[in-house]
Design a protein around this motif. Structure first.
Motif, mmCIF file in Angstrom:
data_model
loop_
_atom_site.group_PDB
_atom_site.id
_atom_site.type_symbol
_atom_site.label_atom_id
_atom_site.label_comp_id
_atom_site.label_asym_id
_atom_site.label_seq_id
_atom_site.Cartn_x
_atom_site.Cartn_y
_atom_site.Cartn_z
ATOM 1 N N SER A 47 -25.662 98.573 60.873
ATOM 2 C CA SER A 47 -27.023 98.699 61.396
ATOM 3 C C SER A 47 -27.769 99.870 60.773
ATOM 4 O O SER A 47 -28.942 99.756 60.402
ATOM 5 C CB SER A 47 -26.975 98.878 62.922
ATOM 6 O OG SER A 47 -26.354 97.777 63.532
ATOM 7 N N TYR A 104 -28.696 99.086 57.259
ATOM 8 C CA TYR A 104 -29.843 98.163 57.269
ATOM 9 C C TYR A 104 -31.134 98.951 57.492
ATOM 10 O O TYR A 104 -32.144 98.731 56.805
ATOM 11 C CB TYR A 104 -29.646 97.133 58.377
ATOM 12 C CG TYR A 104 -30.803 96.160 58.546
ATOM 13 C CD1 TYR A 104 -30.904 95.022 57.754
ATOM 14 C CD2 TYR A 104 -31.789 96.379 59.515
ATOM 15 C CE1 TYR A 104 -31.949 94.130 57.913
ATOM 16 C CE2 TYR A 104 -32.837 95.501 59.684
ATOM 17 C CZ TYR A 104 -32.919 94.373 58.880
ATOM 18 O OH TYR A 104 -33.957 93.499 59.046
ATOM 19 N N GLN A 133 -42.789 97.538 57.141
ATOM 20 C CA GLN A 133 -42.312 98.033 58.425
ATOM 21 C C GLN A 133 -43.312 99.048 58.970
ATOM 22 O O GLN A 133 -43.517 100.102 58.389
ATOM 23 C CB GLN A 133 -40.935 98.703 58.258
ATOM 24 C CG GLN A 133 -39.840 97.771 57.755
ATOM 25 C CD GLN A 133 -39.419 96.795 58.822
ATOM 26 O OE1 GLN A 133 -39.275 97.146 59.980
ATOM 27 N NE2 GLN A 133 -39.237 95.538 58.420
ATOM 28 N N SER A 157 -29.625 95.912 68.153
ATOM 29 C CA SER A 157 -30.842 95.175 67.809
ATOM 30 C C SER A 157 -30.964 95.027 66.297
ATOM 31 O O SER A 157 -31.297 93.949 65.779
ATOM 32 C CB SER A 157 -32.069 95.893 68.369
ATOM 33 O OG SER A 157 -32.024 95.931 69.781
ATOM 34 N N TYR A 158 -30.710 96.083 65.562
ATOM 35 C CA TYR A 158 -30.701 96.002 64.100
ATOM 36 C C TYR A 158 -29.627 95.030 63.625
ATOM 37 O O TYR A 158 -29.839 94.246 62.690
ATOM 38 C CB TYR A 158 -30.452 97.387 63.497
ATOM 39 C CG TYR A 158 -31.704 98.208 63.313
ATOM 40 C CD1 TYR A 158 -32.675 97.846 62.391
ATOM 41 C CD2 TYR A 158 -31.912 99.366 64.054
ATOM 42 C CE1 TYR A 158 -33.816 98.600 62.212
ATOM 43 C CE2 TYR A 158 -33.056 100.132 63.884
ATOM 44 C CZ TYR A 158 -34.003 99.740 62.960
ATOM 45 O OH TYR A 158 -35.141 100.483 62.784
ATOM 46 N N LYS A 215 -30.854 91.547 64.060
ATOM 47 C CA LYS A 215 -31.881 91.216 63.073
ATOM 48 C C LYS A 215 -31.233 90.832 61.751
ATOM 49 O O LYS A 215 -31.668 89.895 61.069
ATOM 50 C CB LYS A 215 -32.838 92.395 62.879
ATOM 51 C CG LYS A 215 -33.859 92.549 63.979
ATOM 52 C CD LYS A 215 -34.891 93.601 63.658
ATOM 53 C CE LYS A 215 -35.853 93.163 62.580
ATOM 54 N NZ LYS A 215 -36.977 94.091 62.404
ATOM 55 N N LEU A 233 -29.797 87.287 62.181
ATOM 56 C CA LEU A 233 -30.804 86.230 62.187
ATOM 57 C C LEU A 233 -31.407 86.006 60.805
ATOM 58 O O LEU A 233 -31.726 84.886 60.417
ATOM 59 C CB LEU A 233 -31.906 86.560 63.192
ATOM 60 C CG LEU A 233 -31.480 86.536 64.662
ATOM 61 C CD1 LEU A 233 -32.612 87.025 65.545
ATOM 62 C CD2 LEU A 233 -31.077 85.133 65.078
ATOM 63 N N SER A 234 -31.578 87.090 60.058
ATOM 64 C CA SER A 234 -32.214 86.961 58.748
ATOM 65 C C SER A 234 -31.215 86.739 57.631
ATOM 66 O O SER A 234 -31.588 86.381 56.514
ATOM 67 C CB SER A 234 -33.024 88.227 58.437
ATOM 68 O OG SER A 234 -32.162 89.348 58.327
ATOM 69 N N VAL A 247 -34.216 80.733 60.430
ATOM 70 C CA VAL A 247 -34.274 81.836 61.387
ATOM 71 C C VAL A 247 -34.577 81.306 62.787
ATOM 72 O O VAL A 247 -33.978 81.717 63.783
ATOM 73 C CB VAL A 247 -35.324 82.872 60.948
ATOM 74 C CG1 VAL A 247 -35.558 83.898 62.053
ATOM 75 C CG2 VAL A 247 -34.864 83.575 59.674
ATOM 76 N N LYS A 303 -32.388 81.596 66.276
ATOM 77 C CA LYS A 303 -32.831 82.122 67.566
ATOM 78 C C LYS A 303 -32.392 81.210 68.709
ATOM 79 O O LYS A 303 -31.950 81.663 69.761
ATOM 80 C CB LYS A 303 -34.352 82.291 67.572
ATOM 81 C CG LYS A 303 -34.877 83.344 66.617
ATOM 82 C CD LYS A 303 -36.397 83.374 66.635
ATOM 83 C CE LYS A 303 -36.951 84.307 65.563
ATOM 84 N NZ LYS A 303 -38.426 84.285 65.533
ATOM 85 N N LEU A 351 -37.603 94.236 68.207
ATOM 86 C CA LEU A 351 -37.215 92.825 68.316
ATOM 87 C C LEU A 351 -38.378 91.889 68.612
ATOM 88 O O LEU A 351 -38.170 90.681 68.757
ATOM 89 C CB LEU A 351 -36.149 92.663 69.419
ATOM 90 C CG LEU A 351 -34.785 93.303 69.147
ATOM 91 C CD1 LEU A 351 -33.848 93.054 70.319
ATOM 92 C CD2 LEU A 351 -34.168 92.778 67.855
ATOM 93 N N TRP A 405 -38.813 88.385 67.188
ATOM 94 C CA TRP A 405 -37.478 87.901 66.846
ATOM 95 C C TRP A 405 -36.794 87.339 68.093
ATOM 96 O O TRP A 405 -36.566 86.151 68.212
ATOM 97 C CB TRP A 405 -36.630 89.038 66.245
ATOM 98 C CG TRP A 405 -37.074 89.441 64.885
ATOM 99 C CD1 TRP A 405 -38.107 90.277 64.575
ATOM 100 C CD2 TRP A 405 -36.533 89.008 63.636
ATOM 101 N NE1 TRP A 405 -38.238 90.406 63.219
ATOM 102 C CE2 TRP A 405 -37.274 89.638 62.604
ATOM 103 C CE3 TRP A 405 -35.493 88.164 63.265
ATOM 104 C CZ2 TRP A 405 -37.011 89.444 61.264
ATOM 105 C CZ3 TRP A 405 -35.219 87.966 61.932
ATOM 106 C CH2 TRP A 405 -35.972 88.593 60.945
#
Length: 1097
Positions: A371, A374, A384, A398-399, A402, A405-406, A423, A427, A561, A564
């Protein structure tokens, strides 16, 4: 080809009752199981070992056919009545059987995958523990690591290759071994490492069969027999037999077993062929009703391991987490192609103490490092808006999600990142996984199977194509496919995410899966309900789930998030109400429980840190007194785990009451260095602390209870705890009132305690009797290194008792007996001890009315002693007659380094005698002659000595009127001396002339670092001379010219001289009639000329 010998299977029934029984039991199967070639090998092998005589071998070979030969061999061996013959035949058959040889090969291939040798060094040594601690039996894994600060209790270690061997020559190998470790610590990796090493023949060659099983596999069976259990891992021999070969059965992951083990109500089963419930089968194996001759090794998380009664466990071990160097190596391995990134990640982890502690768990470290990496890769991305440095657990996870998911993993090229459609599919899948995770968590289930996936609408084929293996791990067993989250915290985060999302629409309690409950509307209502559920749970399996649920309400996480997994700015107004709900948990009950601490961690996840910051600031200022309300006590308990203020020392002096101390006891248990001075504690608090010190998971290593109101009763309570405590190394009880009775209790404890290294009983009125009791303890205690007994009125009698003990004690290194009225008689007794004791290194006899008679005895002993490094005879009555005796000792002794003779009556005659000895001595590094009525003659003699002495580094001549003449002599010596670093000449009647001589020396001297000239009369002229020296001197670091009548002019000379002098770090110019405005000007000048120099004006 003959069929494999059925007896080669591990024994499934009861133990062999006696010698030769194996042969007698198996003689019918042997003829059909041995080939002609194997028979020849067996005969040759037994003949070489001289276990089969030539006549007997010929008798076997003379007959035919083959079955008859085997029967004769069996009859011969069975008739010998010697157990090693049976064992030799077994060994020959086992090692010659090709099916048996195939077993290690298959294990080696199945267990060798994914083992990085560089990361496994930590697993080759396990901690040998006596059993589960209270915290291991009750607390969540994450809370265990946080509370103990990632450090296991003081334990012996045992190498992996000796895990199943006896600990001593008189003990036997363990039958039941249990290895515990928190989730993600490496239990399954340890099993793979052991099995692979055994299969390669590197360790435990005495074990003939290793049968590794996981509880994940056992979950797929309802009923099993012992025979079927063994055959499931060792299918090479289809017919279970009756051999007594040594076997190790490994049962990995008890915490993943779907059925709790019930040792109280399980029906006894001794039939290896009978199929029974799997849980009953395991309990019967552990109890020894089945597979009695097999060793059993169970691995488990600590909470699950408590199911096995401690009386059945022969050996318990624990896997420790990363040390700092191992963590660095682990990260370097993770980021093999980017060492800069590895260093940045490690720097971030170390900067966050709470995170650093949790990263001692390899599984958590991998998630956190991924994380943070990342974040670091995306922190400069212009797309960002506001990169959030991950500091809380929720932010880190949370990171991580992400990335999931990506598909933006470090090992993947950027062009393979997922499309928007993929993606979105991810989810939806996360939502289904979250529901599985949540209801699995409620049922304490962490392993799932294909039928579970179907119930929750999860397509396993989609699962791995979309989310990779970073979230969910897949394991194919012989009968089914098992799935588990890559770490326990992954399941808990997903569960919190599902609950947070579902609570927006849910109208019933989500903890009731079928929806039948009282209506519950709104996220806040559901949040409060979840908090209450966690508080009411008997086990603390929901604590980290609540922490993540709180973190999802934090603004930073929402921004992270949004779009996301969360809706932007949803539930903004609920944060303050969630804070209130959590704060209600802090004041419930008189004790600060681990759940109250967890509530503080939830507030931290919510980014509400006001309370913790206020208490932390009070700790820094040492102003906690009067502010420790229940809420602040919870904050304090939390800070004890995470604050840098408590990193080196936990100082709770002058702020605790009995009730507050009682409420904090569970947290004080894990403070390594604990100061509780000046709290007006009485004996009742010592009872509390004694109970803490008696616990086997106590980690307190240094405990200071100075300046309280502890009497003999309190000392007795502490003494009782010392009988069982294994962590405390330093105990400070100075300035209490334990008296002789308390000293006796502590002395009795010291006779058995072999952990305590230092005991301070200064000013406790222990008197002669107390010293006698402690002396008795020193006769048997071989661990105590430091003993402080100053101001206890032990007298000459007490000193004699201690001296007698010192003749036999070889462990004590430091003994302080100052202010005890030891007198000459006590000194003579101690001198006799010093003649034979060469282990004591420091002896303090300050203020003991010792005259020249006593010092003559002591110095005579020094002529023989070869161990004492420091002797303090300050503030006694040593006259000039004692000087020659001291001088004789200094000429012959080659070990004494520090000698303190300050505040005696040596005068010039005694001082000169010592100075002449210094000329010959090559050992002494520090000499204190302060306030001895010494004048210029002694200073001149010392100066002569310094010209040839190459060992003395510190000389103290304060309060002696050596005058300018003595100063001139010393200055001349300083021009050639290269070892003296500290020179103290406070109030030595030095004037301008002496200062000028000293200044000339400072221009050439390169060793002097500390110079104290306080209280002399240097004046302006002297200041100018010293200033001229400072312009060229580069060795001086500390200079005091306090109270020297320098005036404004002299002070300016010193200040301006510092320009270009980069050596001085401290200058004292106080008391020189400079005035307030002049002080500011001088201070500014020095700050300008020498910014690194601290000045007191």
């Amino acid at each position: 080809m003959p069929s494999p010998l059925p007896c080669s299977q591990p024994d499934l029934g009861k133990a062999a009752p006696g010698t030769g029984v194996w042969i007698n039991r198996c003689h019918r199967q042997l003829p059909s199981s041995i080939s002609p070639q194997l028979l020849e090998e067996i005969i040759s092998h037994l003949s070489r070992l001289e276990l089969l005589r030539a006549q007997e071998a010929a008798q076997v070979q003379a007959v035919s056919p083959l079955p008859q030969q085997v029967r004769i061999l069996v009859d011969v061996l069975a008739g010998e009545g010697q157990p090693h013959l049976s064992q030799s035949l077994q060994s020959s058959i086992h090692t010659s059987n090709p099916m048996v040889q195939k077993h290690p090969e298959s294990l080696q291939s199945s267990c060798g995958n994914g083992l990085e040798t560089g990361a496994l060094q930590r697993l080759t040594n396990l901690l040998l523990v006596e059993g589960l601690t209270d915290i291991q039996q009750k607390e969540h894994d994450i809370l265990q690591v946080e509370t103990t600060k990632g450090l296991p209790n003081v334990s012996k270690s045992i190498p992996l290759e000796k895990l199943f061997l006896p600990l001593s020559k008189v003990s036997i190998p363990p039958r039941i071994s249990v290895t515990v470790g928190v989730a993600g610590i490496g239990k399954s990796t340890l099993v793979k490492l052991f099995v692979r090493s055994w299969a390669k023949g590197e360790i435990n060659r005495d074990i003939l069969f290793v049968l590794p099983l996981t509880f994940r596999e056992l979950n797929t069976h309802e009923k099993l027999s012992a025979e079927r259990l063994v055959c499931s891992v060792f299918p090479h021999l289809p017919e279970p037999g009756c051999a007594s070969a040594r076997t190790l059965l490994i049962l990995d992951g008890l915490d993943e077993f779907k059925t709790p083990l019930d040792f109280s109500n399980t029906v006894v089963c001794t039939d290896p062929k009978k199929e029974i419930q799997v849980g009953s089968l395991i309990t019967n194996i552990i109890r020894g009703n089945l597979l009695q001759e097999a060793s059993v090794w169970v691995t488990s998380r600590p909470v699950a391991a408590r199911q096995i009664p401690s009386g059945l466990v022969d050996r318990m071990t624990e896997i420790r987490g990363f040390r700092d160097a191992e963590m660095k190596d682990f990260l370097d391995q993770m980021f093999l192609d980017n060492r800069d990134l590895s260093s940045q990640v490690l720097q971030h982890i170390r900067a966050n103490r709470s995170l650093h502690i949790l990263c001692t768990i390899p599984g958590f470290c991998q998630i956190s490092a991924s994380s943070i990496a990342y974040f670091l890769r995306h922190s400069r991305d212009p797309s960002q808006e506001e990169p959030v440095v991950p500091r809380t657990m929720t932010e880190i996870y949370s990171y991580y999600f992400k990335m999931s998911l990506s598909g933006d993993w470090l090992e993947k090229p950027r062009e393979t990142l997922r499309t928007e459609q993929a993606v979105n599919t991810s989810k939806k899948l996360v939502g289904s996984l979250g529901r599985l995770a949540f209801y699995g968590l409620l049922r304490r289930r962490h392993v799932f199977y294909e039928q579970d996936m179907k119930v929750y609408g999860i397509d396993p084929s989609l699962l791995h194509s979309i989310l990779s293996t970073h979230l969910l791990l897949k394991e194919d067993t012989q009968t089914s496919t098992a799935y588990c989250f890559s770490h326990l915290t992954i399941q808990e985060f997903l569960a919190a995410l599902y609950y947070h999302t579902a609570a927006r629409r849910a109208i019933f309690d989500l903890f009731t899966e079928n929806g039948m409950s009282w209506p519950k509307l709104g996220l806040l209502s559901h949040f409060r309900g979840a908090v209450q559920r966690a508080l009411q749970a008997e086990e603390q399996h929901l604590d980290v789930f609540i922490r993540f649920l709180s973190g999802l309400l934090a603004p930073r996480v929402n921004r992270l998030l949004s779009g996301w997994l969360l809706v932007k700015d949803e539930h903004v107004g609920l944060r303050s109400q969630a804070v209130s709900a959590l704060q209600d948990c802090l004041s419930a009950g008189p004790a600060v429980t681990s759940r109250a601490v967890n509530a503080m961690r939830c507030l931290h996840e919510l980014q509400h840190t006001d309370t913790a910051k206020a208490v932390e600031e009070a700790m820094r200022r040492e102003s906690l007194a009067g502010m420790l309300t229940p809420v602040n006590c919870a904050a304090l308990a939390y800070l004890l785990q995470v604050s840098d203020v408590c990193l080196e020392e936990t100082n709770l002096s002058n702020c605790l009451t009995y009730n507050v101390c009682k409420s904090l006891l569970p947290q004080l248990l894990f403070c390594h260095n604990l100061r509780l001075d000046n709290n007006q504690f009485k004996d009742d608090v010592m009872e509390l602390l004694g109970s803490v010190l008696s616990r086997k998971d106590c980690q307190i290593q240094r405990l200071s209870l100075a300046e309280n109101q502890i009497s003999n009763k309190g000392a007795k309570a502490l003494a009782r705890s010392l009988l069982v405590n294994r962590s405390l190394m330093v105990l400070d009880l100075r300035s209490n009132s334990i008296g002789p009775t308390g000293a006796r209790a502590l002395g009795d404890a010291l006779k058995k305690n072999q952990v305590l290294l230092s005991l301070n009983l200064q000013h406790n009125s222990i008197k002669e009797d107390g010293a006698t009791f402690l002396a008795e303890a020193l006769l048997t205690n071989h661990r105590l290194v430091t003993l402080h007994l100053q101001k206890n009125a032990i007298g000459a009698h007490g000193a004699r008792k201690i001296a007698e003990a010192l003749k036999q004690n070889c462990s004590l290194r430091e003994l302080i007996l100052s202010s005890n009225s030891v007198g000459d008689n006590g000194s003579i007794a101690l001198a006799e001890a010093l003649r034979v004791n060469h282990s004591l290194q420091s002896l303090d006899l300050q203020s003991n009315s010792i005259s020249s008679t006593g010092v003559t005895a002591l110095t005579a002993a020094l002529c023989y002693n070869r161990g004492l490094l420091s002797l303090n005879l300050r503030e006694n009555s040593i006259s000039k007659e004692g000087g020659p005796a001291i001088a004789r000792a200094l000429r012959s002794n080659s070990t004494l380094r520090r000698l303190d003779l300050a505040a005696n009556l040596l005068h010039d005659d005694g001082g000169r005698a010592i100075a002449l000895a210094i000329k010959e001595n090559r050992a002494l590094t520090s000499l204190h002659l302060q306030w001895n009525f010494i004048q210029a003659k002694t200073a001149m003699a010392l100066a002569q000595a310094l010209q040839s002495n190459s060992s003395l580094a510190s000389l103290d001549l304060q309060e002696n009127a050596i005058g300018d003449e003595g100063m001139a002599a010393l200055s001349a010596a300083l021009k050639v001396n290269t070892t003296l670093a500290d020179l103290h000449l406070q109030v030595a009647s030095v004037g301008a002339a002496g200062a000028q001589a000293l200044a000339e020396a400072l221009k050439v001297n390169k060793s002097l670092q500390i110079l104290d000239l306080r209280g002399n009369s240097l004046g302006v002229a002297g200041a100018k001379a010293v200033a001229s020296a400072l312009r060229v001197n580069r060795s001086l670091r500390w200079l005091s010219l306090q109270e020297n009548s320098l005036g404004m002019d002299g002070a300016i000379c010193i200040a301006t001289a510092l320009k270009g002098n980069h050596g001085l770090t401290y200058v004292n110019l106080q008391g020189n009639r400079i005035g307030q405005s002049g002080a500011k000007m001088i201070s500014d000048t020095i700050r300008t000329n020498s910014p690194d120099c601290v000045v007191d004006v």
